[in-house]
Scaffold this motif. Structure first.
Motif, PDB file in Angstrom:
ATOM      1  N   UNK A   1       3.157  -1.289   4.233  1.00 12.82           N
ATOM      2  CA  UNK A   1       2.636   0.138   3.944  1.00 12.82           C
ATOM      3  C   UNK A   1       3.810   1.218   3.587  1.00 12.82           C
ATOM      4  N   UNK A   2       3.616   2.007   2.619  1.00 12.49           N
ATOM      5  CA  UNK A   2       4.773   2.816   2.416  1.00 12.49           C
ATOM      6  C   UNK A   2       4.245   4.166   2.437  1.00 12.49           C
ATOM      7  N   UNK A   3       4.653   4.854   3.521  1.00 13.15           N
ATOM      8  CA  UNK A   3       4.067   6.397   3.454  1.00 13.15           C
ATOM      9  C   UNK A   3       5.035   7.184   3.064  1.00 13.15           C
ATOM     10  N   UNK A   4       4.750   7.727   1.749  1.00 10.95           N
ATOM     11  CA  UNK A   4       5.651   8.924   1.234  1.00 10.95           C
ATOM     12  C   UNK A   4       5.618  10.117   2.009  1.00 10.95           C
ATOM     13  N   UNK A   5       7.041  10.833   2.543  1.00  9.69           N
ATOM     14  CA  UNK A   5       7.123  11.513   3.465  1.00  9.69           C
ATOM     15  C   UNK A   5       7.882  12.656   2.952  1.00  9.69           C
ATOM     16  N   UNK A   6       8.564  13.568   3.658  1.00 11.48           N
ATOM     17  CA  UNK A   6       9.383  14.623   3.154  1.00 11.48           C
ATOM     18  C   UNK A   6      10.574  14.962   4.104  1.00 11.48           C
ATOM     19  N   UNK A   7      11.470  15.533   3.662  1.00 14.05           N
ATOM     20  CA  UNK A   7      12.410  16.291   4.690  1.00 14.05           C
ATOM     21  C   UNK A   7      11.893  17.437   5.524  1.00 14.05           C
TER      22      UNK A   7
ATOM     23  N   UNK B   1       0.919  -1.072   0.158  1.00 15.37           N
ATOM     24  CA  UNK B   1       0.008  -0.104   0.119  1.00 15.37           C
ATOM     25  C   UNK B   1       0.888   1.287  -0.104  1.00 15.37           C
ATOM     26  N   UNK B   2       0.788   1.886  -1.028  1.00 15.62           N
ATOM     27  CA  UNK B   2       1.764   3.209  -1.096  1.00 15.62           C
ATOM     28  C   UNK B   2       0.947   4.582  -1.144  1.00 15.62           C
ATOM     29  N   UNK B   3       0.970   5.081   0.119  1.00 16.64           N
ATOM     30  CA  UNK B   3       0.317   6.269   0.451  1.00 16.64           C
ATOM     31  C   UNK B   3       1.097   7.477  -0.107  1.00 16.64           C
ATOM     32  N   UNK B   4       0.931   7.642  -1.627  1.00 19.54           N
ATOM     33  CA  UNK B   4       2.031   8.262  -2.242  1.00 19.54           C
ATOM     34  C   UNK B   4       1.448   9.817  -2.539  1.00 19.54           C
TER      35      UNK B   4
END
Length: 252
Positions: free
Chosen positions: A136-142, A84-87
């Protein structure tokens, strides 16, 4: 068979992830407001399952309904693994506190934080009564770990997704499930989000000129490069649940 669900798969990093996964013979479910015909065609050429669901991730009720439908039929197939990519993500509002508008504040939190929480909760719940492992892969940020003037809402929503990821991972470990959850910081990529950032005002965003230079000096990462690094990690079998991965570490 493995199935991958990707939010925001119609463009940018989501599109690149989808195309790489299809090459790896992983079935893809695309979730976005519009469908990417190239992904659909590629899956057809590979003889691989593909399905698109239209969904506005800023609408809580729509997220619940769409992902309940997806979860219902995917778990019925008893797949080996679900990715599950929460992109999907939004950067707006780009503005200093005191000058923010309410509507984009709510949309940002809904898309960047609430939608991933809802979807992760649903899939971990369904996994409790099946043999399917959910990753699950949650795309985050710096920006989740660094304060950036003009980005208070974005920084906050991404900091929230990091903490959610780490906490959920602790819980899954305590429950001794086969599920994993990570956050992934993809760096500064050449996407529509960068176009939005460059079109903001100097008054709203102090670092505007620096981001314009990224484009002018061609230092933005390409989405294919980032997607390949992420998928390589996932396929390696060495994913550490709860970890916040940074693209710079994966490209070393």
């Amino acid at each position: 068979m493995k199935y991958a669900i990707i939010t925001g798969a119609s463009k940018g990093l989501g599109e690149a992830i989808a195309k790489r996964l299809i090459q790896e013979q992983i079935a893809v479910v695309s979730v976005s407001r519009t469908e990417n015909e190239e992904i659909k065609q590629l899956a057809a050429e590979k003889g691989l399952f593909y399905q698109h669901y239209a969904c506005n991730l800023s609408l809580e009720k729509e997220v619940q309904e769409v992902f309940m439908e997806i979860a219902h039929w995917i778990f019925e197939k008893n797949p080996k693994e679900i990715l599950l990519f929460n992109n999907a993500g939004v950067i707006e509002p780009i503005q200093t506190v005191g000058n923010l508008d309410q509507t984009p504040i709510i949309r940002n939190i809904q898309v960047n934080l609430i939608a991933p929480i809802i979807t992760t909760n649903l899939f971990f719940n369904k996994a409790q009564v099946t043999n399917t492992a959910v990753q699950v892969i949650n795309v985050t940020s710096g920006a989740a770990v660094r304060s950036i003037e003009g980005w208070s809402v974005y920084c906050s929503s991404k900091a929230g997704i990091n903490m959610f990821t780490q906490t959920a991972a602790l819980e899954q470990a305590e429950l001794k499930t086969n599920n994993k959850i990570i956050a992934f910081s993809p760096g500064v990529m050449d996407t529509n989000m960068q176009t939005t950032i460059r079109s903001s005002s100097k008054e709203a965003f102090k670092d505007l000129e620096r981001f314009k230079e990224f484009k002018e000096k061609n230092t933005l990462l390409q989405t294919d490069t980032v997607a390949n690094a992420l998928v390589d990690l996932l396929l390696s079998g060495n994913v550490e649940s709860g970890k916040v991965y940074n693209i710079n570490d994966l490209l070393k």
